[in-house]
Design an enzyme around this catalytic site. Structure first.
Site, PDB file in Angstrom:
ATOM      1  N   LYS A   1       0.850  -1.193   0.000  1.00  0.00           N
ATOM      2  CA  LYS A   1       0.000   0.000   0.000  1.00  0.00           C
ATOM      3  C   LYS A   1       0.881   1.235   0.000  1.00  0.00           C
ATOM      4  CE  LYS A   1      -4.325   0.746   2.528  1.00  0.00           C
ATOM      5  NZ  LYS A   1      -4.852   0.729   3.903  1.00  0.00           N
TER       6      LYS A   1
HETATM    7  C1  E4P Z   1      -8.248   1.643   4.061  1.00  0.00           C
HETATM    8  O1  E4P Z   1      -7.491   0.830   3.581  1.00  0.00           O
HETATM    9  C2  E4P Z   1      -8.059   2.280   5.343  1.00  0.00           C
HETATM   10  O2  E4P Z   1      -7.301   1.412   6.157  1.00  0.00           O
HETATM   11  C3  E4P Z   1      -9.341   2.526   6.088  1.00  0.00           C
HETATM   12  O3  E4P Z   1     -10.471   2.121   5.363  1.00  0.00           O
HETATM   13  C4  E4P Z   1      -9.442   3.882   6.681  1.00  0.00           C
HETATM   14  O4  E4P Z   1     -10.648   3.985   7.404  1.00  0.00           O
HETATM   15  P1  E4P Z   1     -10.915   5.138   8.478  1.00  0.00           P
HETATM   16  O5  E4P Z   1     -11.146   6.401   7.739  1.00  0.00           O
HETATM   17  O6  E4P Z   1     -12.146   4.666   9.196  1.00  0.00           O
HETATM   18  O7  E4P Z   1      -9.692   5.177   9.345  1.00  0.00           O
END
Ligand code: E4P
Length: 218
Positions: free
Chosen positions: A83
């Site tokens: 990522k």
């Molecule tokens: C995506 O890969 C992120 O880890 C995640 O969905 C972020 O979510 P949040 O905005 O609830 O922290």
């Protein structure tokens, strides 16, 4: 629609996987911090639970360092998806890692234009964040609609729309109606999806009637 689980809690992933609800997993540095465990160890364990892609996020911000971290993470298991953030360095790293055959998830996407850039850089996934846009009084689901519509216009783009920052079941249902390929869901939201008071009440009534018959199936 594929369901990824948005957590670094191994026990949660294991029990959801046993119910057939895990097509992949996403983590981020905050989720790893919350787990209180070493990242490499957690990612390795998660990769052994699911054959699907497991996103592990780089924390470097410079291109060369991102590349080194991405290769290191990718070496943990064959189903690691690296990522990277949606920055210029992140897109450069995405292009190189994707060229090496690594799945890359470009994260922190907040506009349709950013999603298009991720696709052009060869990302396997782009993660538009719905909840964080809603948090600032901007329609997060509009972003999903726009990205899905744009990608549909260009079938040669192979990037999957991975709906992220999902906060409740309505986000999931709306994203599915729009045709997004993947949603990443916190375990609590997955459990909310299956709950309905009429299911609970109906089951109670069936079991009460069954008890009156004095029968048992086995
Ligand atoms: C995506 O890969 C992120 O880890 C995640 O969905 C972020 O979510 P949040 O905005 O609830 O922290």
């Amino acid at each position: 629609m594929k369901f990824f689980v948005d957590t670094a809690e191994v026990s949660e992933i294991r029990s959801l996987a046993e119910a057939g609800l895990v097509d992949g997993v996403t983590t981020n540095p905050s989720l790893i911090a919350k787990s209180g465990r070493r990242m490499a160890e957690v990612i390795e364990e998660i990769c052994a639970i699911t054959p699907g892609p497991v996103s592990a996020e780089v924390t470097a911000t410079e291109f060369e360092d991102m590349l080194a971290e991405g290769r290191h993470l990718r070496a943990i298991a064959s189903n690691v998806a690296v990522k990277v953030p949606l920055t210029e360095a992140g897109l450069r790293a995405c292009r190189v890692l994707s060229g090496e055959g690594t799945l890359v998830n470009v994260t922190l996407c907040f506009t349709p234009a950013q999603a298009l850039l991720a696709a052009k850089a060869g990302a396997a996934f782009v993660s538009p964040f719905v909840g964080r846009l809603d948090d600032i009084a901007t329609d997060g689901m509009r972003l999903i609609a726009d990205v899905v519509a744009i990608f549909r216009n260009y079938p040669q783009l192979k990037t999957e729309v991975l709906v992220a920052s999902i906060r409740h079941p309505i986000h999931l249902v709306e994203a599915a109606k729009l045709g997004a390929g993947v949603a990443t869901l916190p375990p609590a939201v997955i459990r909310q999806l299956l709950k309905h008071p009429l299911t609970d009440r109906g089951l109670e009534a069936f079991l009460a009637d069954w008890r009156k018959t004095g029968q048992s199936i086995l």
